[in-house]
Write an enzyme that holds these catalytic residues in place. Structure first.
Site, short mmCIF file in Angstrom:
data_model
loop_
_atom_site.label_atom_id
_atom_site.label_comp_id
_atom_site.label_asym_id
_atom_site.label_seq_id
_atom_site.Cartn_x
_atom_site.Cartn_y
_atom_site.Cartn_z
N GLY A 22 -28.78 37.97 23.78
CA GLY A 22 -28.21 36.67 24.12
C GLY A 22 -29.16 35.50 23.97
O GLY A 22 -29.01 34.49 24.65
N LYS A 23 -30.12 35.59 23.06
CA LYS A 23 -31.11 34.51 22.94
C LYS A 23 -30.48 33.21 22.46
O LYS A 23 -30.85 32.13 22.92
CB LYS A 23 -32.28 34.92 22.05
CG LYS A 23 -31.96 35.32 20.66
CD LYS A 23 -33.22 35.76 19.93
CE LYS A 23 -32.90 36.26 18.53
NZ LYS A 23 -32.03 37.48 18.55
N THR A 24 -29.49 33.29 21.54
CA THR A 24 -28.81 32.07 21.10
C THR A 24 -28.05 31.44 22.26
O THR A 24 -28.11 30.23 22.48
CB THR A 24 -27.85 32.37 19.94
OG1 THR A 24 -28.59 32.85 18.82
CG2 THR A 24 -27.09 31.11 19.53
N GLU B 38 -28.31 30.57 11.89
CA GLU B 38 -27.56 31.83 11.89
C GLU B 38 -26.07 31.61 12.04
O GLU B 38 -25.26 32.41 11.55
CB GLU B 38 -28.08 32.72 13.03
CG GLU B 38 -27.61 34.15 12.94
CD GLU B 38 -28.29 35.04 13.97
OE1 GLU B 38 -28.48 36.22 13.69
OE2 GLU B 38 -28.62 34.53 15.06
N ARG C 277 -18.64 28.73 20.62
CA ARG C 277 -19.37 29.48 21.64
C ARG C 277 -19.67 28.59 22.85
O ARG C 277 -19.60 29.04 24.00
CB ARG C 277 -20.66 30.03 21.05
CG ARG C 277 -21.52 30.76 22.07
CD ARG C 277 -22.70 31.46 21.44
NE ARG C 277 -22.30 32.63 20.68
CZ ARG C 277 -23.13 33.61 20.33
NH1 ARG C 277 -24.41 33.56 20.67
NH2 ARG C 277 -22.71 34.64 19.64
N GLN D 18 -36.81 36.81 16.68
CA GLN D 18 -36.51 38.23 16.74
C GLN D 18 -37.80 38.99 16.99
O GLN D 18 -38.87 38.62 16.50
CB GLN D 18 -35.91 38.69 15.40
CG GLN D 18 -34.53 38.13 15.12
CD GLN D 18 -33.43 38.91 15.83
OE1 GLN D 18 -33.68 39.56 16.85
NE2 GLN D 18 -32.22 38.84 15.32
N ARG E 120 -46.68 40.53 17.57
CA ARG E 120 -47.89 40.50 16.74
C ARG E 120 -47.61 40.51 15.25
O ARG E 120 -48.35 39.96 14.47
CB ARG E 120 -48.81 41.67 17.11
CG ARG E 120 -49.53 41.42 18.43
CD ARG E 120 -50.37 42.59 18.86
NE ARG E 120 -50.97 42.34 20.16
CZ ARG E 120 -51.54 43.27 20.92
NH1 ARG E 120 -51.59 44.52 20.49
NH2 ARG E 120 -52.07 42.97 22.08
N GLU E 121 -46.54 41.14 14.83
CA GLU E 121 -46.26 41.17 13.40
C GLU E 121 -45.86 39.80 12.88
O GLU E 121 -45.77 39.59 11.67
CB GLU E 121 -45.16 42.18 13.10
CG GLU E 121 -43.78 41.78 13.60
CD GLU E 121 -42.69 42.73 13.12
OE1 GLU E 121 -43.04 43.85 12.68
OE2 GLU E 121 -41.52 42.36 13.19
N ARG F 141 -48.66 28.31 30.07
CA ARG F 141 -49.89 27.53 30.21
C ARG F 141 -49.88 26.63 31.45
O ARG F 141 -50.93 26.17 31.88
CB ARG F 141 -50.09 26.64 28.97
CG ARG F 141 -50.57 27.43 27.77
CD ARG F 141 -51.20 26.56 26.71
NE ARG F 141 -51.79 27.39 25.67
CZ ARG F 141 -51.45 27.35 24.39
NH1 ARG F 141 -50.51 26.51 23.99
NH2 ARG F 141 -52.03 28.12 23.51
#
Length: 444
Positions: free
Chosen positions: A214-216, A240, A249, A357, A376-377, A416
């Site tokens: 549900g990030k969007t 997207e 939505r 993602q 990290r990728e 921070r």
């Protein structure tokens, strides 16, 4: 003191004198002034020196009055006692009322900005005449210079710690006057705001999650909350979903109408009434949507610079953006995009939230909650972000557990400005709606 024979640049003698005189009449006004102007905003060197002397007294917790100020000016070697007494008496007599000190300070600031604009245009003119680079480079540099000027973010000079301390005092004074009210942009989710302590101007906020979390919806809910409560513009870049899909939505979320019913067209009369109310609510918010595919940071920034009253930016999502400089290494491209978004946030002076993602690493663990290593990728995203938030819904993996129903976690993995930790909030999937945990479906 100085004598004036002509007015060659934007400048108000009366406003500068009234600011200084107001502080002498009512020293408590000093913190009010520091949030508006700095020493360099005064045109006359004498006034800068007087203001600096006031600042010295303030920072050592001494009373600001004609006697202490004259003593400080003499101590600093600015004026002799006789000349100091004469001019201090003049500026006290000239001020109409200390109650209007903020208005006087704004006039001083306005004149200062106009003078800086003159300097900027002279520099731009010199670069154009010298053909210092190609046209696009000169135009972008000129736009950046003017935009920073408009935002009050003039780059170039180093700032003495004394000036920065005054900014800190002004911020603390604002908080204390509002009984500890949080500053910065608030998410609208009280439990999360208690941890984040507000998103500050120029913050780059990352919201990471695996698909289906549900990030969007979370990002759009945030943008709606912020646009509604702040009255500022929230701009959403959706790579997207189309504008219409995103708007549908948002209607589902605000009207609390099942999104599946909207997609199927099975809309009841009561649902239409809810949708009308939601449409009215959303229309009153300053929300702007761009669904350009593969947008770059440069083109995004150009659009945002033209947006008035900007307060918040959402990018959905980071990995679908294009780099301004193509390379065969996609990880490096994403790192450049991330850095560009951080610099854009700082330049525009607003929080920029980007969805991202995550790798599949979390799917292989027993506890599937995301962690920073899952980023990290994607290169330097973790390093660039001021805040990293992960979304996790145990309901997605354990559907039969009743304790997971309508619940989600926001994992504050990096912050921070405040603390880190897990925050539980409500989530109603059929409405794509996040809420504070104590808000129940029937309460809407």
């Amino acid at each position: 003191m100085a004598e004036f024979t002509s007015k060659t640049v934007p400048f108000s003698l009366e406003a500068e004198q009234s600011v200084l005189g107001s502080i002498l009449v009512d020293p408590e006004r000093f913190t009010e002034v520091t949030g508006i102007i700095k020493s360099d905003d005064f045109y006359l060197e004498e006034h800068r020196q007087i203001y600096d002397a006031m600042r010295e007294l303030f920072l050592v917790n001494r009373q600001i009055d004609p006697v202490t100020l004259i003593d400080k000016l003499v101590e600093l070697g600015v004026y002799d006692r006789e000349r100091s007494m004469a001019y201090i008496k003049l500026i006290v007599d000239v001020v109409p009322s200390a109650a209007n000190v903020a208005d006087y300070a704004r006039i001083v600031k306005s004149k200062s900005l106009l003078r800086q604009l003159l300097t900027a245009t002279d520099e731009i003119n010199a670069e154009v005449m010298a053909e210092a680079g190609d046209a696009r480079t000169i135009i972008e540099a000129a736009e950046g210079r003017i935009m920073r000027l408009g935002a009050g973010n003039i780059s170039g000079d180093l700032t003495h710690i004394r000036e920065v301390l005054l900014d800190a005092y002004a911020q603390l004074d604002e908080i204390s006057k509002n009984n500890g009210k949080k500053i910065g942009v608030q998410s609208g989710f009280s439990a999360l705001d208690n941890v984040l302590i507000g998103m500050a101007s120029g913050d780059f906020v990352l919201v990471g999650a695996r698909p289906g979390m549900g990030k969007t919806s979370f990002a759009v809910n945030l943008a709606t909350n912020i646009a509604h409560t702040s009255g500022k513009a929230a701009c959403i870049f959706s790579m997207e979903m189309t504008k219409t899909q995103l708007a549908t939505r948002m209607l589902s979320s605000e009207a609390l109408v099942d999104s599946r019913e909207l997609r199927s067209g099975n809309i009841s009369e009561s649902d239409w009434k809810k949708l009308a109310g939601a449409a009215s609510y959303l229309s009153a918010c300053e929300i702007y949507i761009d669904d350009s595919a593969g947008i770059t940071v440069a083109s995004m920034k150009a659009k945002l610079k033209r947006q008035k009253n900007l307060g918040f930016v959402v990018v959905d999502y980071l990995q679908l953006m294009q780099s301004d400089r193509r390379t065969e290494n996609r990880t490096q491209e994403v790192a450049e995009i991330s850095r560009g978004l951080k610099l854009m946030a700082k330049d525009l002076g607003v929080p920029v939230l980007a969805c991202a993602q995550l790798s599949r690493a979390s799917e292989t663990r027993g506890d599937k909650r995301p962690m920073l290593s899952d980023l990290r990728e994607s290169g330097s995203i973790e390093q660039d972000a001021d805040m990293v938030l992960f979304l996790y819904r145990d309901e997605y993996y354990n559907k039969d557990d009743p304790d997971n129903v309508n619940k989600a976690e926001v994992i504050v993995a990096k912050n921070r400005h405040g603390s880190t930790g897990n925050v539980e909030i409500g989530f109603f999937g059929k409405y794509t709606k996040f809420s504070t945990l104590d808000t129940r479906e029937e309460g809407y």
